[in-house]
Design a protein around this motif. Structure first.
Motif, PDB file in Angstrom:
ATOM      1  N   HIS A  93       0.816  -1.214   0.000  1.00  0.00           N
ATOM      2  CA  HIS A  93       0.000   0.000   0.000  1.00  0.00           C
ATOM      3  C   HIS A  93       0.852   1.267   0.000  1.00  0.00           C
ATOM      4  CE1 HIS A  93      -3.089  -2.884   1.241  1.00  0.00           C
ATOM      5  NE2 HIS A  93      -3.929  -2.021   0.731  1.00  0.00           N
ATOM      6  N   PHE A 103      -9.926   1.234   1.619  1.00  0.00           N
ATOM      7  CA  PHE A 103      -9.507  -0.005   2.275  1.00  0.00           C
ATOM      8  C   PHE A 103     -10.102  -0.163   3.676  1.00  0.00           C
ATOM      9  CE2 PHE A 103      -6.076   0.935  -0.752  1.00  0.00           C
ATOM     10  CZ  PHE A 103      -6.157  -0.209  -1.514  1.00  0.00           C
ATOM     11  N   ILE A 107     -14.541  -5.252   1.939  1.00  0.00           N
ATOM     12  CA  ILE A 107     -14.298  -6.677   2.153  1.00  0.00           C
ATOM     13  C   ILE A 107     -14.395  -7.322   0.768  1.00  0.00           C
ATOM     14  CG2 ILE A 107     -15.048  -8.803   3.271  1.00  0.00           C
ATOM     15  CD1 ILE A 107     -16.229  -7.053   5.494  1.00  0.00           C
ATOM     16  N   VAL A 123      -3.726 -11.470   5.220  1.00  0.00           N
ATOM     17  CA  VAL A 123      -4.312 -10.203   4.817  1.00  0.00           C
ATOM     18  C   VAL A 123      -3.452  -9.024   5.277  1.00  0.00           C
ATOM     19  CG1 VAL A 123      -6.373  -8.751   5.079  1.00  0.00           C
ATOM     20  CG2 VAL A 123      -6.601 -11.213   5.054  1.00  0.00           C
ATOM     21  N   TRP A 127      -6.657  -3.538   5.180  1.00  0.00           N
ATOM     22  CA  TRP A 127      -8.052  -3.961   4.990  1.00  0.00           C
ATOM     23  C   TRP A 127      -8.710  -3.987   6.376  1.00  0.00           C
ATOM     24  CZ3 TRP A 127      -9.392  -4.321   0.012  1.00  0.00           C
ATOM     25  CH2 TRP A 127      -8.435  -4.659  -0.927  1.00  0.00           C
ATOM     26  N   LEU A 130     -11.949  -6.115   7.148  1.00  0.00           N
ATOM     27  CA  LEU A 130     -11.623  -7.512   6.901  1.00  0.00           C
ATOM     28  C   LEU A 130     -10.721  -8.047   8.011  1.00  0.00           C
ATOM     29  CD1 LEU A 130     -11.743 -10.030   5.173  1.00  0.00           C
ATOM     30  CD2 LEU A 130      -9.931  -9.059   3.750  1.00  0.00           C
TER      31      LEU A 130
END
Length: 182
Positions: A93, A103, A107, A123, A127, A130
């Motif tokens: 990122h 972000f 999801i 992950v 996120w 998420l």
């Protein structure tokens, strides 16, 4: 899916989603790492695939552990993914020009595809929503990506049996939730 490398999708805007800036440093630091990427088969036609995704094919030539595939739809991709150990949702990122807030709440459907295939997920911490699910239900790990991220070391410290058991439990919970809606 991964945005193609063409004039309409300038790399400076799409570098995080194009994944080269994520996977290249990881493979350089750990050449024994195995990453297979199955792209969205509906994103572009097969005629120009090699040209539009040239950096991925170049990476596959350079590293034996990296493979890039056009992907499959529906049941076929779930069957293929079920033979893997983890679903990978990590991104570099750094340098994302816009959309960081994007972000926070997103999801990706890829997460549900990995759950369907019975895979725990790895992950990126960006996120945020998420990551809350991953942590709450213990269905994978959250990583702070860096060029030196060593996935093999991270994975070796996990209780894989517990993670996969938790994935199956979350699938049951989501099935019940969906049934209540329908």
């Amino acid at each position: 899916g991964i945005p193609p490398f063409d004039k309409r999708r300038i790399s400076s805007f799409f570098s995080d989603a194009q994944l080269i800036s994520t996977y290249l440093p990881m493979l350089e630091n750990n050449p024994s790492l195995k990453i297979d990427v199955y792209n969205n088969p509906m994103l572009v036609g097969s005629a120009n695939y090699t040209k539009l995704y040239k950096p991925h094919y170049q990476l596959a030539k350079k590293y034996d552990g990296y493979n890039f595939y056009p992907g499959y739809s529906g049941k076929k991709i779930r069957q293929i993914l079920a033979n893997y150990g983890f679903g990978l949702m990590i991104y570099n990122h750094n340098g994302v020009l816009f959309g960081n807030k994007h972000f926070d709440n997103l999801i990706p459907t890829k997460f549900y595809l990995y759950l369907e295939a019975g895979l725990p997920v790895i992950v990126s911490k960006e996120w945020r929503e998420l990551c809350k699910i991953i942590t709450r239900y213990n269905v994978g790990i959250v990583v702070d990506w860096s060029p030196k991220t060593d996935l093999i070391e991270l994975i070796s410290k996990l209780d894989y049996y517990s993670l996969t058991k938790n994935v199956m439990e979350l699938r049951k919970l989501l099935d019940k939730s969906v049934q209540g809606i329908l």
